[in-house]
Design a protein around this motif. Sequence first.
Motif, PDB file in Angstrom:
ATOM      1  N   LYS A 106    -130.502  -1.825  21.479  1.00 61.46           N
ATOM      2  CA  LYS A 106    -130.313  -2.951  22.396  1.00 61.46           C
ATOM      3  C   LYS A 106    -128.855  -3.057  22.847  1.00 61.46           C
ATOM      4  O   LYS A 106    -128.564  -3.077  24.051  1.00 61.46           O
ATOM      5  N   THR A 107    -127.938  -3.124  21.889  1.00 69.75           N
ATOM      6  CA  THR A 107    -126.516  -3.250  22.242  1.00 69.75           C
ATOM      7  C   THR A 107    -126.005  -1.987  22.927  1.00 69.75           C
ATOM      8  O   THR A 107    -125.257  -2.068  23.905  1.00 69.75           O
ATOM      9  N   SER A 108    -126.410  -0.818  22.429  1.00 71.53           N
ATOM     10  CA  SER A 108    -126.006   0.440  23.081  1.00 71.53           C
ATOM     11  C   SER A 108    -126.435   0.455  24.540  1.00 71.53           C
ATOM     12  O   SER A 108    -125.680   0.870  25.427  1.00 71.53           O
ATOM     13  N   ASP A 139    -124.139 -12.088  20.649  1.00 69.26           N
ATOM     14  CA  ASP A 139    -124.588 -11.729  19.301  1.00 69.26           C
ATOM     15  C   ASP A 139    -123.425 -11.918  18.330  1.00 69.26           C
ATOM     16  O   ASP A 139    -122.373 -11.289  18.501  1.00 69.26           O
ATOM     17  N   ASP A 180    -125.912  -9.556  26.087  1.00 73.12           N
ATOM     18  CA  ASP A 180    -126.452  -8.946  24.864  1.00 73.12           C
ATOM     19  C   ASP A 180    -126.684 -10.058  23.853  1.00 73.12           C
ATOM     20  O   ASP A 180    -125.760 -10.803  23.523  1.00 73.12           O
ATOM     21  N   CYS A 181    -127.922 -10.195  23.380  1.00 69.97           N
ATOM     22  CA  CYS A 181    -128.221 -11.314  22.482  1.00 69.97           C
ATOM     23  C   CYS A 181    -128.706 -10.818  21.127  1.00 69.97           C
ATOM     24  O   CYS A 181    -129.008  -9.638  20.949  1.00 69.97           O
ATOM     25  N   ALA A 184    -127.069  -2.209  26.448  1.00 69.25           N
ATOM     26  CA  ALA A 184    -126.330  -3.227  27.202  1.00 69.25           C
ATOM     27  C   ALA A 184    -124.962  -2.703  27.641  1.00 69.25           C
ATOM     28  O   ALA A 184    -124.591  -2.786  28.819  1.00 69.25           O
ATOM     29  N   VAL A 185    -124.190  -2.149  26.691  1.00 69.34           N
ATOM     30  CA  VAL A 185    -122.820  -1.741  27.017  1.00 69.34           C
ATOM     31  C   VAL A 185    -122.782  -0.470  27.866  1.00 69.34           C
ATOM     32  O   VAL A 185    -121.938  -0.339  28.766  1.00 69.34           O
ATOM     33  N   CYS A 226    -115.482  -8.289  29.688  1.00 72.34           N
ATOM     34  CA  CYS A 226    -116.294  -8.647  28.525  1.00 72.34           C
ATOM     35  C   CYS A 226    -115.898 -10.020  28.009  1.00 72.34           C
ATOM     36  O   CYS A 226    -114.711 -10.319  27.850  1.00 72.34           O
ATOM     37  N   ASP A 252    -121.205 -11.052  25.329  1.00 66.98           N
ATOM     38  CA  ASP A 252    -121.656 -10.741  23.974  1.00 66.98           C
ATOM     39  C   ASP A 252    -122.086 -12.043  23.299  1.00 66.98           C
ATOM     40  O   ASP A 252    -121.256 -12.839  22.867  1.00 66.98           O
ATOM     41  N   ASN A 297    -121.140  -6.554  18.163  1.00 68.20           N
ATOM     42  CA  ASN A 297    -121.163  -5.097  18.330  1.00 68.20           C
ATOM     43  C   ASN A 297    -120.832  -4.653  19.750  1.00 68.20           C
ATOM     44  O   ASN A 297    -120.211  -3.613  19.954  1.00 68.20           O
ATOM     45  N   ALA A 298    -121.234  -5.444  20.728  1.00 67.17           N
ATOM     46  CA  ALA A 298    -120.909  -5.091  22.118  1.00 67.17           C
ATOM     47  C   ALA A 298    -119.398  -5.159  22.339  1.00 67.17           C
ATOM     48  O   ALA A 298    -118.813  -4.306  23.010  1.00 67.17           O
TER      49      ALA A 298
END
Length: 309
Positions: free
Chosen positions: A61-63, A85, A179-180, A65-66, A130, A83, A89-90
Motif C-alpha cells: 500500500k505505502t510502496s 499512517d 496513504d492511510c 502510494a509513494v 509531502c 502521510d 513509512n511514506a
Amino acid sequence: MDVAEKRDDSSTSPGAMEDTPLMRELTRDHARRRQLEGLDFEAPQRTRIITVANQKGGVGKTSSAVNIAAALAMGGLQVLVIDADPQGNASTALSIEHHAEVPGMYEVLVDSTPIAEIMQEVPDMPGLLCAPATINLSGAEIELVSLVARENRLKNAITELLEQREHEGLPRLDYVIVDCPPSLGLLTVNALVAAREVLIPIQAEYYALEGLSLLLNNIELIRRHLNPDLVVSTIMLTMYDARTRLAAQVAQDVRDHFPEQTLETTIPRSVRISEAPSYGQTVLTYDPSSSGALAYRAAAHELNSRTAP
C-alpha cells in the motif's frame, strides 16, 4: 542426429528462449522503457484526490502510494503525498523528516494547523511534496473522537490548502495522494471522506480477494453516509510473480470482478522496491531501470490517462 541431440537442440532454440518468464519480462521492460522515455503526463482538469487503502497489511500500500506519486511528479505534474499512517513509512520512503518534534498531520487534524505550514519538498524530486506523519499521529485516533465534524478534518484541510494556493497564485496541485493505516479507524475514515477516488492495491496471492469485500462494504458505508462522491476508481495488482499460475489466476479473478477498475499494468514482486525505503528513496530514484520502477511509471501513466470520475 539422435533423439537426445534433437531434444537439446530444441531447448536452446531462439523460440524456446523467448518464451521463458525472464525473456518475457526483459522484452516488456524494454518496450516500457521506450514508451516512457521523455514522456510528460497530461495534467488532469482538476485536482484528483486519491486515497490508497487496503485493510489488509503487507500488500504494498505505502510502496504504491509513494511510487505512483513519484512517477506522476517525474511526468511533470504537481503532487502532494499526505502521510496519514502513524508509522510514517511514506515519509521515510520520501526522505522527509518526521521525528516527534516535526509538525505533521497530527497538528493538521487535531490543532487545525494548515497543511501548507507542515508540508515539505521531497529532495531530488521536483514537483513532489509531502505532509509527514509523526509518532504523535498515533494518539489522534483518540483525540479526534471528541472533536466537532471529526470525519471531515482532513477534507477541510485539503480544501483550505487548494484554495490558499489558488489565492496566492501558486501552481495547482494535480494530485493529492493519501496513504492511510491498514485499519478502519478515524484516520482512514478521514482519508476516505477527503477523497473522490480510492486506489486499492491487491497482492496477487491466494488470500487477495479475502477481506476485499469487507473493504468495499466499508467504502460503501462511507459513500452512503459521509461522502456520496467516493468511488473505487483503481485496483492495482502488486507483488505479481509472472512465473506462477496462481498469480495469473488471481489476476484473472480480479479482472473478472472489476474489469473497469483494474489496471492492465501489474507491479512485480521486486527486491528493489523493498530495498528503496531503507535508503530514503522511491524505487524510481533508487534503481530507475529496474522492473519495479518501470512498472510504477507505466501504472502512473495508465492511471493519469484514465478519465477522472
